[in-house]
Design a protein around this motif. Structure first.
Motif, PDB file in Angstrom:
ATOM      1  N   TYR A  78      -0.494  24.472  21.084  1.00 22.38           N
ATOM      2  CA  TYR A  78       0.590  23.507  21.269  1.00 22.38           C
ATOM      3  C   TYR A  78       0.158  22.482  22.297  1.00 22.38           C
ATOM      4  CZ  TYR A  78       5.370  21.758  21.203  1.00 22.38           C
ATOM      5  OH  TYR A  78       6.470  20.970  21.028  1.00 22.38           O
ATOM      6  N   THR A  79       0.638  21.264  22.104  1.00 24.85           N
ATOM      7  CA  THR A  79       0.311  20.170  23.002  1.00 24.85           C
ATOM      8  C   THR A  79       1.586  19.627  23.619  1.00 24.85           C
ATOM      9  OG1 THR A  79      -1.654  19.570  21.713  1.00 24.85           O
ATOM     10  CG2 THR A  79      -0.755  17.900  23.198  1.00 24.85           C
ATOM     11  N   PHE A  80       1.629  19.636  24.933  1.00 25.81           N
ATOM     12  CA  PHE A  80       2.725  19.036  25.677  1.00 25.81           C
ATOM     13  C   PHE A  80       2.306  17.648  26.138  1.00 25.81           C
ATOM     14  CE2 PHE A  80       3.006  23.615  26.212  1.00 25.81           C
ATOM     15  CZ  PHE A  80       4.346  23.880  25.961  1.00 25.81           C
ATOM     16  N   ASN A  81       3.202  16.691  26.047  1.00 27.41           N
ATOM     17  CA  ASN A  81       2.926  15.345  26.527  1.00 27.41           C
ATOM     18  C   ASN A  81       4.224  14.667  26.940  1.00 27.41           C
ATOM     19  OD1 ASN A  81       4.121  14.562  24.069  1.00 27.41           O
ATOM     20  ND2 ASN A  81       2.129  14.500  23.048  1.00 27.41           N
ATOM     21  N   PHE A 132       9.564  16.022  26.095  1.00 27.10           N
ATOM     22  CA  PHE A 132      10.925  16.117  26.632  1.00 27.10           C
ATOM     23  C   PHE A 132      11.660  14.787  26.532  1.00 27.10           C
ATOM     24  CE2 PHE A 132       7.966  18.799  29.009  1.00 27.10           C
ATOM     25  CZ  PHE A 132       8.451  20.059  28.678  1.00 27.10           C
ATOM     26  N   LYS A 133      11.175  13.890  25.693  1.00 21.29           N
ATOM     27  CA  LYS A 133      11.794  12.574  25.582  1.00 21.29           C
ATOM     28  C   LYS A 133      13.183  12.665  24.977  1.00 21.29           C
ATOM     29  CE  LYS A 133       9.308   9.025  25.018  1.00 21.29           C
ATOM     30  NZ  LYS A 133       8.396   7.975  24.492  1.00 21.29           N
ATOM     31  N   LYS A 134      13.382  13.631  24.071  1.00 25.43           N
ATOM     32  CA  LYS A 134      14.699  13.751  23.429  1.00 25.43           C
ATOM     33  C   LYS A 134      15.776  14.031  24.467  1.00 25.43           C
ATOM     34  CE  LYS A 134      17.078  16.086  19.622  1.00 25.43           C
ATOM     35  NZ  LYS A 134      18.299  16.338  20.394  1.00 25.43           N
ATOM     36  N   LYS A 135      15.462  14.893  25.436  1.00 21.60           N
ATOM     37  CA  LYS A 135      16.442  15.177  26.473  1.00 21.60           C
ATOM     38  C   LYS A 135      16.712  13.933  27.312  1.00 21.60           C
ATOM     39  CE  LYS A 135      15.175  20.067  26.858  1.00 21.60           C
ATOM     40  NZ  LYS A 135      14.695  21.124  27.772  1.00 21.60           N
ATOM     41  N   ASP A 136      15.660  13.186  27.586  1.00 22.36           N
ATOM     42  CA  ASP A 136      15.840  11.961  28.365  1.00 22.36           C
ATOM     43  C   ASP A 136      16.720  10.978  27.617  1.00 22.36           C
ATOM     44  OD1 ASP A 136      14.252  13.110  30.234  1.00 22.36           O
ATOM     45  OD2 ASP A 136      12.407  12.110  29.580  1.00 22.36           O
ATOM     46  N   LYS A 137      16.501  10.862  26.292  1.00 22.03           N
ATOM     47  CA  LYS A 137      17.304   9.928  25.506  1.00 22.03           C
ATOM     48  C   LYS A 137      18.759  10.355  25.485  1.00 22.03           C
ATOM     49  CE  LYS A 137      13.720   8.125  22.447  1.00 22.03           C
ATOM     50  NZ  LYS A 137      13.264   7.988  21.043  1.00 22.03           N
ATOM     51  N   ASP A 138      19.005  11.675  25.406  1.00 28.62           N
ATOM     52  CA  ASP A 138      20.379  12.150  25.401  1.00 28.62           C
ATOM     53  C   ASP A 138      21.067  11.830  26.724  1.00 28.62           C
ATOM     54  OD1 ASP A 138      19.949  13.088  22.885  1.00 28.62           O
ATOM     55  OD2 ASP A 138      19.548  15.159  23.499  1.00 28.62           O
ATOM     56  N   SER A 139      20.324  12.036  27.829  1.00 26.60           N
ATOM     57  CA  SER A 139      20.926  11.732  29.130  1.00 26.60           C
ATOM     58  C   SER A 139      21.151  10.244  29.287  1.00 26.60           C
ATOM     59  CB  SER A 139      20.021  12.261  30.246  1.00 26.60           C
ATOM     60  OG  SER A 139      18.756  11.630  30.192  1.00 26.60           O
ATOM     61  N   ASP A 140      20.221   9.425  28.749  1.00 27.37           N
ATOM     62  CA  ASP A 140      20.396   7.980  28.833  1.00 27.37           C
ATOM     63  C   ASP A 140      21.615   7.523  28.039  1.00 27.37           C
ATOM     64  OD1 ASP A 140      18.219   7.840  30.433  1.00 27.37           O
ATOM     65  OD2 ASP A 140      16.822   7.228  28.823  1.00 27.37           O
TER      66      ASP A 140
END
Length: 927
Positions: free
Chosen positions: A750-753, A757-765
Motif C-alpha cells: 500500500y502507498t500512502f501519500n 487523507f484528502k477526502k477527510k480534508d474535503k469533508d471538513s472544508d
C-alpha cells in the motif's frame, strides 16, 4: 501698402514657396513623407509609423555632404543648384518607424522615440530610442527610463548570425561594424553577457570582460565564467583567454588559461571528458573519458575507459540505434580489470569481469507478422561489485538473479500457425550459476474447429463444437557454473528434447443450466538419451550409465467436468434499517472426473527399478525413471481415476448511496472464496488429495487482501529410523478433523501519500464552508473558486486557499510491502505433528519534497530472523536552478557507501562537476 500688409505678404510668399518645393520633392522622391517636417506625431497615428528612407552615401574625403546627389538629379530646380557627386552610397533601402515620434534636424540626423525599428539588408534593430546620422550612415540605440526609473526598450539587434540584446549599440550600415556594451545573446545552451564588444563585418565578435553562463537567469546568473577576453563566432564556437569561476557573485580560485566552447546544431562527434576521483584501494582514477562517434543519423558509438593509479583499468562501448517505424535498441559492452593489494603479497588479487547488455524493440508497423525482441543483461559474478557505475545502484545489489532473453516470432498470415525461436540465460549472481537454454524452437497452432462447416445450414451439430490446438517445442539447455560453460560438452553435458502437446475439448449445455466440458490431452516427449541406474555391490552405491538413442515418452488422459451457478438473495429485516437493500450470494460448484492408465507399468518402458540389500539385511527395491532428468521430465506413476470437487463463492451487498438518496451502490464483501479437493479411485493408497482454499477480499478501491492455504489431510508416524512419514490414515478417521494447516501466506502493499487523507480534508472544508454561509458577517468568497487553490499575486510559488491563508503542503509518499508465510517446521514427536513456522519480509520505500527544490527518498528491507535492517539506501537531491546536487548513502549492511555529486545541468558544461565517492573498498580493517 502699409508696413504691416507688406510683412504678411512676404510671409505668405515664403510659406507658398516652401510648400511648392516640398510638393516637388515628394513627387520626385516617394521615399520621403510629408510627415517628416512634423516635430511630433501622436503615438496612435499609424500614418507616421512607417517611413522608408533611401540612405544617402557616406561623405567623401572632403567632407562634402552627398545627401541628395542621386535623389535630386531630375529636380525641376536648376542643375547647378545642387553639386553632382560620385555614387558611393548604399544600394539597399533602410526602413524605419517609431511609435512615439520621429524628429529630423538640419544636420541630417533622425531621432526616433518609442519602440523604434530600423531594418536594412536583413538586419533589424529595435530600441526605445534610436539616433541615425544619414551623413555617416551610423545608428545609435539605447533604452529609456520609465516613470519609476527602470530602463525599458533596450536595443535588440537581429541578423542572420542571431539575436543580441545590449545596453547601448553603435552600428554602421556601410561597414557593418558595431560597438556594443553589456551584450546579452544566447549561444548554444548558454548565454553570453556583459563586457565591451566589437562586432565585425563577418559577424564575429571580440569581447572584453564578458560572462558566459548556462543559467537562463542571465541578468543575475547563479554562476558564470568571467572571460577576460574572448572571440565569438555565432552558432559555431567561443574561444576565450584566461577565465575564472564566479559562484553566487563570489569569485572562486578556479581558473582556466583558455577555453573553447563549441556550438553546433548538427549531429557531430567529439571528445568525452573524463571524471577525476580517488579510491583508497585502487588509487586515483580517470574514468568515463573517451570519444563520441556520430556515425550517422541512425547509429552512434561512445568509447570510454577508466584507469587507476594502482593498475586497474577498464573499457566500455555504448551504442544506440534507431530506424523510425522499424526498430530501435541499445548495446552496452564493458570489460574491467580490477587489481587490489600489492603484487607478491597475500592480499594481492587480479580479477577480470565483463558485461553485455542489449535491448532491441521492433515497431509493429514494420512487419506485423514477424517480430524480434531482445533483453540481454549478462554480467560476470564480480562485475557489479567492482564497477563504480553500478555500485551505487540499489537494484544492482539487491537482485540475486539476472535474466536475458532474445526472441524471434513469425506468424503465418491468415493462419493459426506461428513459429518462434528463443534464447534464455538465467544467472544467479550469488554462486555464479548459469541456466542456459539455446536454441529453443516453438511451433504452435491456435484453436481450430476441424469439423465446423464452412456453410452453416440449420442448427449447430454437436461435433462442430470440438476444438483442438497444437504446441511443439525443442529445447537445448545446461545448468552449470560460470567458469565451466565454455568447457562443457554439447553431447554429454547439454540436455535436449522435443515436446508435443495436443489438447482436444468441447463444451455443451445440458438442461439449460448445466455446462458440460469434455476434453482429451495427449503429450509426447522425445529424448536422445536415457540414464540407467544400477546398484554396485562392491562400492555400495548407485552407478549411472547414459545410453544414447531415440526415445519416446508419452502419456494421455481424458476428463469430463460439469459446473453451474446458483444465486441466493437475502433482504434484511426493516427493523435493522433500510441502509442495506439486499445481499446476493453466488455459489459455483464444479465436479470433474479424469482418468489415465499407469504409465509406469513395465509394458511402457518409461520406468525401471533396481534392488539392493540394506544394512538390516532387507532387500529394498527402488523404482526410477531413466527420463526423469530430461528437459520435459517424465510421466507420473500410478493409475488415475480422479474425482475432483471445487466450489466458489461470491458475496455482494447493495446499499443506499450517500451522494444520491435515490441511487444504490454495490459493495463486494467477498470477491472469491474457493476450495477444491480430489479423490483418486484408482490409487492403492493416499487416495485423498490435500484441501486447497483461497480467499480474495476487496478492502478498498486500490487494496485487496488475497490469501491461499493448503490443508494436510493425512496423519504421520515414525518409521524404524525415527523419521516422520505420511501414512494412509485420513485425519477424520482418527478424530483430527478434515485437515491441518500445512502452508499459507499472504502479501500486500500500500502507498500512502498526500491524497490518502484528502477526502477527510474535503469533508471538513465543506463543513467549514457551510458554517461560513450560515454566518451573516462572514467574508464573501468567490463561488467559482470552490476548494481550488489560488495563486498569491506576484508569486506563483505561494498558493492560497479559500480561507485566505497560504497552503502549506509537502508532497510525500510511503510504500509498504509486507509478506508473511506459514509452513511446516520441525517435527514434534510427542504430538506426531509438524510445528508451524512463520517467515516474514518487510520492505519500505518513500520520498518527500521538503521544499520545491529539495527531495529525499529511501528504500529499506528488514530481516526478521536477524532482527535488523538488511539493506537501506537513501538519496537526497537539490535542484539549484541551473545546478543539481545529489547525495546517496548506504548506512548499514556490507555495502556501506556514500556518493556525492554536484554539477551543472547543461550538457555543454557537463564536465563542470565535483564527485566524491566512498565504498566498501575504503572500509579496510587495520591490525
Amino acid at each position: 501698402m502699409s508696413k504691416e500688409s507688406k510683412k504678411y505678404a512676404i510671409l505668405l510668399s515664403l510659406l507658398f514657396s516652401s510648400l511648392f518645393v516640398s510638393l516637388i520633392a515628394q513627387d520626385r522622391h516617394p521615399s520621403y513623407s510629408a510627415a517628416t517636417s512634423a516635430d511630433s506625431t501622436p503615438a496612435n497615428d499609424s500614418s507616421a509609423t512607417a517611413l522608408p528612407l533611401a540612405v544617402p552615401a557616406l561623405p567623401d574625403s572632403t567632407g562634402v555632404d552627398s545627401l541628395a546627389a542621386d535623389s535630386l538629379s531630375n529636380d525641376s530646380l536648376a542643375t547647378d543648384s545642387v553639386p553632382k557627386k560620385k555614387k558611393n552610397g548604399l544600394t539597399s533601402v533602410v526602413d524605419y518607424q517609431a511609435n512615439d515620434s520621429i524628429v529630423f534636424t538640419n544636420g541630417n540626423e533622425v531621432y526616433m522615440y518609442g519602440k523604434g525599428v530600423v531594418q536594412f539588408d536583413g538586419m533589424e534593430l529595435n530600441a526605445d530610442q534610436i539616433e541615425m546620422n544619414m551623413d555617416s550612415s551610423q545608428v545609435y540605440a539605447v533604452g529609456r527610463p520609465d516613470t519609476v526609473g527602470d530602463i525599458v526598450g533596450r536595443p535588440v539587434f537581429k541578423d542572420k548570425s542571431g539575436e543580441y540584446e545590449s545596453e547601448t549599440m553603435h552600428y554602421n550600415f556601410k561597414t557593418k561594424k558595431g560597438y556594443i556594451t553589456n551584450i546579452v545573446t544566447q549561444q548554444g545552451e548558454g548565454y553570453l553577457t556583459g563586457g565591451q564588444t566589437k562586432k565585425m563585418d563577418n559577424d564575429e565578435f571580440y569581447m572584453k570582460d564578458g560572462k558566459y553562463t548556462t543559467c537562463d537567469n542571465h541578468e543575475h546568473p547563479h554562476f558564470y565564467l568571467q572571460l577576460t577576453q574572448a572571440k565569438v563566432r555565432p552558432k559555431k564556437n567561443i574561444v576565450t583567454g584566461p577565465a575564472y569561476m564566479v559562484l553566487a557573485d563570489v569569485p572562486l580560485p578556479l581558473a582556466i588559461p583558455f577555453g573553447f566552447f563549441p556550438f553546433t546544431e548538427k549531429y557531430s562527434s567529439g571528445i568525452i571528458m573524463p571524471t577525476f576521483g580517488d579510491e583508497l584501494e585502487r588509487g586515483y582514477y580517470l574514468r568515463d573519458g573517451g570519444y563520441y562517434f556520430a556515425i550517422n543519423d541512425y547509429v552512434d558509438l561512445a568509447l570510454t575507459g577508466e584507469i587507476y593509479t594502482k593498475g586497474s583499468w577498464g573499457v566500455n562501448a555504448r551504442s544506440a540505434y534507431i530506424k523510425r517505424y522499424k526498430y530501435s535498441g541499445n548495446v552496452d559492452l564493458s570489460f574491467i580489470t580490477t587489481i587490489t593489494g600489492d603484487k607478491g603479497l597475500p592480499d594481492y588479487s587480479k580479477m577480470k569481469n565483463f558485461k553485455v547488455a542489449w535491448t532491441h524493440t521492433q515497431d509493429t508497423k514494420n512487419n506485423p507478422n514477424m517480430s524480434l525482441s531482445a533483453s540481454v543483461n549478462y554480467t560476470t559474478s564480480g562485475y557489479t561489485r567492482n564497477d563504480l557505475n553500478s555500485y551505487y545502484n540499489a537494484n544492482a545489489f539487491t537482485e540475486n538473479t539476472k535474466s536475458s532473453t532474445v526472441n524471434m516470432t513469425y506468424r503465418v498470415p491468415n493462419s493459426p500457425w506461428s513459429f518462434s525461436a528463443t534464447a534464455n540465460v538465467t544467472q544467479r549472481t550469488q554462486d555464479s550459476t548459469l541456466n542456459v537454454s539455446f536454441p529453443n524452437l516453438t511451433i504452435s497452432m491456435g484453436q481450430v474447429y476441424p469439423f465446423k462447416r464452412k456453410t452453416v445450414v440449420g442448427n449447430e451439430r454437436w461435433y462442430e463444437r470440438i476444438q483442438l490446438s497444437y504446441s511443439g517445442r525443442f529445447q537445448n539447455s545446461i545448468l552449470t557454473k560460470q567458469d565451466q560453460i565454455l568447457k562443457s560438452n554439447l553431447i554429454k553435458d547439454w540436455r535436449n528434447g522435443m515436446y508435443h502437446n495436443i489438447p482436444i475439448s468441447a463444451t455443451f449445455n445440458l438442461f439449460k443450466y448445466l455446462n458440460l466440458t469434455a476434453s482429451f490431452n495427449f503429450t509426447d516427449r522425445m529424448y536422445s538419451n536415457k540414464v540407467m541406474q544400477d546398484w554396485d555391490t562392491q562400492q555400495a552405491r548407485v552407478v549411472r550409465d547414459t545410453v544414447y538413442g531415440f526415445y519416446n515418452v508419452y502419456n494421455y488422459y481424458g476428463s469430463l467436468s460439469a459446473d453451474t451457478k446458483l444465486y441466493g438473495f437475502y433482504t434484511p429485516w426493516k427493523i435493522f434499517g433500510d441502509k442495506v437493500q439486499a445481499i446476493r450470494h453466488i455459489f459455483t460448484p464444479t465436479i470433474s472426473f479424469s482418468a489415465a492408465p499407469d504409465f509406469s507399468a513395465p509394458r511402457y518402458g518409461f520406468w525401471d527399478s533396481y534392488s539392493y540389500v540394506n544394512e538390516y539385511g532387507e532387500t529394498v527395491t527402488t523404482k526410477y525413471s531413466p527420463f526423469s532428468n530430461g528437459v520435459y521430465g517424465t510421466v507420473s506413476q500410478g493409475r488415475q481415476g480422479t474425482v475432483s470437487f471445487a466450489v466458489s463463492n461470491n458475496l455482494e451487498m447493495k446499499v443506499k448511496s450517500d451522494r444520491d438518496s435515490t441511487g444504490v451502490r454495490k459493495i463486494s464483501l467477498i470477491e472469491n472464496l474457493s476450495a477444491n479437493m480430489s479423490y483418486n479411485m484408482a490409487a492403492d493408497s493416499m487416495k485423498w488429495s490435500n484441501l486447497n482454499t483461497s480467499i480474495l477480499i476487496k478492502l478498498t478501491k486500490n487494496f485487496n487482501l488475497q490469501m491461499s492455504a493448503v490443508w494436510d489431510t493425512y496423519t504421520y508416524q515414525l518409521d524404524r529410523y525415527g523419521n516422520p512419514v505420511r501414512v494412509n490414515k485420513p485425519r477424520w478417521t482418527v478424530g483430527k478433523g478434515i485437515g491441518r494447516l500445512s502452508s499459507t501466506g499472504t502479501s500486500f502493499s500500500y502507498t500512502f501519500n498526500n491524497d490518502t487523507f484528502k477526502k477527510k480534508d474535503k469533508d471538513s472544508d465543506s463543513k467549514n464552508t457551510q458554517q461560513q454561509r450560515q454566518q451573516p458577517n462572514a467574508l464573501p468568497t468567490d463561488p467559482n473558486s470552490g476548494d481550488e487553490e489560488e495563486e498569491a499575486p506576484g508569486d506563483s510559488d505561494v498558493q492560497f486557499g479559500p480561507d485566505g491563508y497560504s497552503i502549506w503542503e509537502i508532497p510525500w509518499s510511503l510504500s509498504i510491502n509486507y509478506s508473511v508465510n506459514y509452513g511446516y517446521g520441525t517435527f514434534n514427536k510427542k504430538k506426531m505433528e509438524y510445528n508451524g513456522r512463520f517467515t516474514q519480509n518487510l520492505s519500505l520505500s518513500g520520498n518527500i519534497n521538503l521544499t520545491k527544490n529539495w527531495s529525499f527518498n529511501f528504500s529499506a528491507s528488514y530481516d526478521f530472523n536477524a532482527k535488523k535492517i538488511a539493506y537501506m539506501n537513501c538519496n537526497v537531491t537539490r535542484d539549484m536552478h541551473c545546478w543539481s546536487m545529489s547525495a546517496s548513502f548506504v548506512p548499514v549492511g556490507p555495502y556501506k557507501s556514500y556518493n556525492f555529486h554536484i554539477s551543472v545541468k547543461s550538457s555543454l558544461l557537463q564536465d563542470l562537476k565535483y564527485d566524491k565517492h566512498g565504498n566498501s573498498y575504503n572500509s579496510l580493517d587495520w591490525y
